[in-house]
Design an enzyme around this catalytic site. Structure first.
Site, short mmCIF file in Angstrom:
data_model
loop_
_atom_site.label_atom_id
_atom_site.label_comp_id
_atom_site.label_asym_id
_atom_site.label_seq_id
_atom_site.Cartn_x
_atom_site.Cartn_y
_atom_site.Cartn_z
CE1 TYR A 12 38.09 42.40 45.54
CE2 TYR A 12 39.50 43.19 47.31
CZ TYR A 12 38.35 43.30 46.55
OH TYR A 12 37.47 44.33 46.79
N GLY A 13 41.35 41.66 42.63
CA GLY A 13 40.54 41.75 41.42
C GLY A 13 41.24 42.41 40.26
CB THR A 14 40.10 45.13 38.00
OG1 THR A 14 39.96 46.19 38.95
CG2 THR A 14 38.75 44.46 37.75
CG LEU A 15 43.63 47.55 41.48
CD1 LEU A 15 43.56 48.04 42.93
CD2 LEU A 15 44.22 48.63 40.59
CD GLU A 85 39.74 49.62 44.30
OE1 GLU A 85 38.55 49.59 43.93
OE2 GLU A 85 40.55 48.76 43.91
#
Length: 181
Positions: A12-15, A85
């Site tokens: 949901y983010g930087t990936l 992570e």
């Protein structure tokens, strides 16, 4: 011997594709399975260094459907994602190990098909999740999507002022600081 069934991972983010850490997921050879969103409301907030944190909705009245992407991760790729992570394991002065994120099961809905899929997602560790949510502004700070505009302000680990103490210490400092400081 047959390869194990891949684990579906919701990011949901930087990936996400086009975001700062996507090369790490691409290098893990995780096939893109589609755009998706959470089936139930969750809380997505932005913490120190513009790092996104997914939290279980703290109350029945909070949370939003969170947009992201779904990937099929092999066992080896999942281990690489756990390592990323996990800048995850931080050793506290008391000698305890606290992860920044905790991988949990979540149901997501694939965009277009509406198919519900069981996946894994990285949630903020419960040891600080609620305090982070409150410090960010609670329901008023929840977002439904981590955007490219957010990512443009993201500070990669090597550029952070506290590179030696780590993100977990930055989170605790952020939580302990009044919003207007």
């Amino acid at each position: 011997m047959a390869e194990a069934t891949p684990t579906m991972v919701f990011v949901y983010g930087t990936l996400k594709r086009g975001f700062p850490n996507h090369p790490l997921i691409a290098a893990s050879a995780c096939p893109f399975a589609g755009a998706a969103s959470t089936a139930a409301p969750a809380s997505l907030v932005i913490g120190p260094y513009v790092v996104p944190f997914l939290l279980p909705a703290p109350s029945s009245s909070s949370g939003r459907l969170v947009s992201g992407e779904l990937y099929a991760a092999s066992r080896a790729a999942l281990a690489q994602l756990d390592a990323l992570e996990s800048q995850l394991i931080a050793i506290r002065p008391q000698g305890t190990h606290i992860g920044l994120y905790e991988r949990r099961r979540i149901t997501v809905v694939v965009d277009g098909s509406g198919e519900a899929v069981e996946a894994e997602a990285y949630f903020a560790n419960p040891s600080y999740a609620e305090a982070l949510w409150r410090r960010c502004g609670g329901e008023a700070a929840e977002i439904g999507e981590y955007t490219i505009e957010h990512a443009a302000k993201y500070v990669p680990p090597g550029e952070r002022s506290d590179a030696t103490s780590g993100l977990l210490d930055a989170i605790h400092s952020f939580i302990d600081t009044a919003p207007d400081s």
